[in-house]
Design a protein around this motif. Structure first.
Motif, PDB file in Angstrom:
ATOM      1  N   VAL A 113       1.103  -1.232   0.094  1.00 51.00           N
ATOM      2  CA  VAL A 113       0.003   0.034  -0.096  1.00 51.00           C
ATOM      3  C   VAL A 113       0.795   1.263  -0.118  1.00 51.00           C
ATOM      4  N   VAL A 114       1.932   1.117   0.819  1.00 51.66           N
ATOM      5  CA  VAL A 114       2.792   2.468   0.922  1.00 51.66           C
ATOM      6  C   VAL A 114       3.416   2.515  -0.534  1.00 51.66           C
ATOM      7  N   LEU A 115       3.871   1.586  -1.151  1.00 48.77           N
ATOM      8  CA  LEU A 115       4.588   1.808  -2.354  1.00 48.77           C
ATOM      9  C   LEU A 115       3.580   2.210  -3.488  1.00 48.77           C
ATOM     10  N   ALA A 116       2.235   1.788  -3.464  1.00 49.31           N
ATOM     11  CA  ALA A 116       1.415   2.264  -4.451  1.00 49.31           C
ATOM     12  C   ALA A 116       1.237   3.828  -4.149  1.00 49.31           C
ATOM     13  N   VAL A 117       0.945   4.184  -3.153  1.00 46.59           N
ATOM     14  CA  VAL A 117       0.829   5.548  -2.652  1.00 46.59           C
ATOM     15  C   VAL A 117       1.929   6.478  -3.110  1.00 46.59           C
ATOM     16  N   LEU A 118       3.032   5.952  -2.865  1.00 48.54           N
ATOM     17  CA  LEU A 118       4.179   6.844  -3.256  1.00 48.54           C
ATOM     18  C   LEU A 118       4.287   6.896  -4.827  1.00 48.54           C
ATOM     19  N   VAL A 119       4.327   5.824  -5.629  1.00 48.16           N
ATOM     20  CA  VAL A 119       4.468   5.917  -6.975  1.00 48.16           C
ATOM     21  C   VAL A 119       3.208   6.890  -7.448  1.00 48.16           C
ATOM     22  N   VAL A 120       2.203   7.007  -7.022  1.00 45.94           N
ATOM     23  CA  VAL A 120       0.815   7.789  -7.435  1.00 45.94           C
ATOM     24  C   VAL A 120       1.321   8.858  -7.322  1.00 45.94           C
ATOM     25  N   LEU A 121       1.881   9.457  -6.020  1.00 46.56           N
ATOM     26  CA  LEU A 121       2.231  11.029  -5.742  1.00 46.56           C
ATOM     27  C   LEU A 121       3.233  11.285  -6.366  1.00 46.56           C
ATOM     28  N   LEU A 122       4.223  10.558  -6.788  1.00 51.94           N
ATOM     29  CA  LEU A 122       5.680  10.929  -7.191  1.00 51.94           C
ATOM     30  C   LEU A 122       5.817  10.848  -8.815  1.00 51.94           C
ATOM     31  N   TRP A 123       5.128   9.953  -9.152  1.00 53.13           N
ATOM     32  CA  TRP A 123       5.227   9.738 -10.502  1.00 53.13           C
ATOM     33  C   TRP A 123       4.905  10.884 -11.460  1.00 53.13           C
ATOM     34  N   PRO A 133      13.206   3.934 -13.948  1.00 50.33           N
ATOM     35  CA  PRO A 133      14.019   3.333 -12.936  1.00 50.33           C
ATOM     36  C   PRO A 133      13.843   3.834 -11.779  1.00 50.33           C
ATOM     37  N   VAL A 134      13.242   4.766 -11.382  1.00 50.31           N
ATOM     38  CA  VAL A 134      12.790   5.238 -10.097  1.00 50.31           C
ATOM     39  C   VAL A 134      11.574   4.005  -9.515  1.00 50.31           C
ATOM     40  N   ALA A 135      10.718   3.745 -10.310  1.00 57.56           N
ATOM     41  CA  ALA A 135       9.637   2.903 -10.145  1.00 57.56           C
ATOM     42  C   ALA A 135      10.294   1.623  -9.736  1.00 57.56           C
ATOM     43  N   GLY A 136      11.209   0.906 -10.679  1.00 58.36           N
ATOM     44  CA  GLY A 136      11.770  -0.408 -10.444  1.00 58.36           C
ATOM     45  C   GLY A 136      12.425  -0.277  -9.363  1.00 58.36           C
ATOM     46  N   TYR A 137      13.145   0.873  -8.980  1.00 58.83           N
ATOM     47  CA  TYR A 137      14.129   0.675  -7.665  1.00 58.83           C
ATOM     48  C   TYR A 137      13.108   0.837  -6.361  1.00 58.83           C
ATOM     49  N   SER A 138      11.965   1.627  -6.637  1.00 54.60           N
ATOM     50  CA  SER A 138      11.243   1.823  -5.397  1.00 54.60           C
ATOM     51  C   SER A 138      10.493   0.171  -4.956  1.00 54.60           C
ATOM     52  N   LEU A 139      10.319  -0.601  -6.056  1.00 50.87           N
ATOM     53  CA  LEU A 139       9.797  -1.867  -5.863  1.00 50.87           C
ATOM     54  C   LEU A 139      10.726  -2.821  -5.184  1.00 50.87           C
ATOM     55  N   ASP A 166      15.249   7.047   1.335  1.00 46.82           N
ATOM     56  CA  ASP A 166      15.196   7.290   0.115  1.00 46.82           C
ATOM     57  C   ASP A 166      13.895   7.830  -0.451  1.00 46.82           C
ATOM     58  N   THR A 167      12.821   7.895   0.074  1.00 47.04           N
ATOM     59  CA  THR A 167      11.575   8.584  -0.234  1.00 47.04           C
ATOM     60  C   THR A 167      11.646  10.189  -0.204  1.00 47.04           C
ATOM     61  N   LEU A 168      12.681  10.388   0.955  1.00 46.18           N
ATOM     62  CA  LEU A 168      12.834  11.970   0.956  1.00 46.18           C
ATOM     63  C   LEU A 168      13.760  12.140  -0.258  1.00 46.18           C
ATOM     64  N   ILE A 169      14.614  11.362  -0.676  1.00 45.95           N
ATOM     65  CA  ILE A 169      15.600  11.608  -1.955  1.00 45.95           C
ATOM     66  C   ILE A 169      14.448  11.841  -3.363  1.00 45.95           C
ATOM     67  N   ALA A 170      13.593  10.908  -3.153  1.00 44.34           N
ATOM     68  CA  ALA A 170      12.530  10.899  -4.384  1.00 44.34           C
ATOM     69  C   ALA A 170      11.576  12.219  -4.325  1.00 44.34           C
ATOM     70  N   THR A 171      11.260  12.611  -3.251  1.00 39.63           N
ATOM     71  CA  THR A 171      10.538  13.567  -2.986  1.00 39.63           C
ATOM     72  C   THR A 171      11.196  15.097  -3.746  1.00 39.63           C
ATOM     73  N   GLY A 172      12.554  14.980  -3.429  1.00 37.01           N
ATOM     74  CA  GLY A 172      13.245  16.133  -4.162  1.00 37.01           C
ATOM     75  C   GLY A 172      13.366  16.099  -5.598  1.00 37.01           C
ATOM     76  N   ALA A 174      11.331  14.559  -7.438  1.00 35.74           N
ATOM     77  CA  ALA A 174       9.726  14.744  -7.991  1.00 35.74           C
ATOM     78  C   ALA A 174       9.429  16.096  -7.791  1.00 35.74           C
ATOM     79  N   ASP A 175      10.156  17.049  -7.087  1.00 33.52           N
ATOM     80  CA  ASP A 175       9.613  18.487  -6.674  1.00 33.52           C
ATOM     81  C   ASP A 175       8.607  18.358  -6.046  1.00 33.52           C
ATOM     82  N   ARG A 176       8.602  17.509  -4.889  1.00 34.55           N
ATOM     83  CA  ARG A 176       7.585  17.350  -3.808  1.00 34.55           C
ATOM     84  C   ARG A 176       7.837  18.072  -2.624  1.00 34.55           C
ATOM     85  N   PRO A 177       6.894  18.229  -1.842  1.00 31.52           N
ATOM     86  CA  PRO A 177       7.282  18.919  -0.453  1.00 31.52           C
ATOM     87  C   PRO A 177       8.224  18.163   0.419  1.00 31.52           C
TER      88      PRO A 177
END
Length: 223
Positions: A113-123, A133-139, A166-172, A174-177
């Motif tokens: 569930v956490v992975l699905a939410v992150l992918v939806v928010l960051l994609w 690559p980020v989606a594969g790495y996240s999995l 790594d989520t904090l890196i990804a939010t940067g 993806a230009d997310r808060p």
């Protein structure tokens, strides 16, 4: 090596971590550039002299390669760093699968569930060339974090913190808060994650754990 020597290695890792995160906290970039490359070699040396399995040491050294790559802001360096960490997660996954500790179904479901939410928010915010690559790495990262619960709660917490870092890196990317001074939180959670993964496998210094006993028997056969 003697327990005193292993404590010295662990103390050196703690000191390097403190220098790194404090340098990031006050914005002293040279301190970060010096301390960050020392973290994983020191922790890998500690794991090795404690008799840790080769896969554990390999995972830490691959994390070191990733750390070095991510000192650069170039896209190619980011991909190289992600590939190094991905290889390290594979080492962790193989290691964790060799413990027989039972795990309830809710842990994999929760991480899925956490992975699905992150992918939806960051994609939508990820550069097109980095989405797959980020989606594969996240999995792979999520699978590692989930697998880390098998040796016990200490390693499980380490896996969760690794995913947070790594989520904090990804939010940067993806230009997310992000929280204030995200680099500080990224390195703090990352260093804690790697230490807890090592501690979860090896057990406390001078002690033992079921996981450490199980892994110890694999040392001669682990690649």
């Amino acid at each position: 090596m003697t327990p005193r020597s292993t404590r010295l290695l662990l103390g050196a890792f703690a000191l390097a971590t403190a220098v790194d995160v404090l340098s990031l906290a006050v914005g002293y970039e040279p301190g970060h550039l010096v301390a960050k490359p020392l973290l994983m070699p020191l922790l890998a040396a500690y794991a090795a002299v404690r008799g840790g399995p080769r896969l554990l040491v390999a995972a830490l050294l691959l994390g070191w390669a990733g750390d070095l790559a991510l000192l650069s802001d170039a896209d190619a360096a980011f991909l190289a760093g992600m590939a190094s960490f991905a290889a390290g997660h594979v080492c962790y996954l193989v290691l964790f699968r060799r413990t027989a500790r039972a795990r309830g179904p809710w842990v994999p479901i929760g991480y899925a569930v956490v992975l699905a939410v992150l992918v939806v928010l960051l994609w939508p915010g990820l550069p097109a060339g980095l989405r797959v690559p980020v989606a594969g790495y996240s999995l792979l990262l999520t699978a590692m974090a989930c697998g880390a619960t098998r040796p016990g709660p200490v390693a499980g917490l380490g896996g969760a913190l690794f995913m947070l870092s790594d989520t904090l890196i990804a939010t940067g990317v993806a230009d997310r808060p992000q929280p204030p001074n995200p680099a500080f939180w990224i390195m703090l959670t990352y260093a804690a994650a790697q230490f807890l993964l090592v501690r979860g496998v090896l057990g406390p210094l001078g002690g033992s754990s079921a996981a450490a006993a199980a892994y110890g028997g694999m040392r001669s056969t682990t690649p």
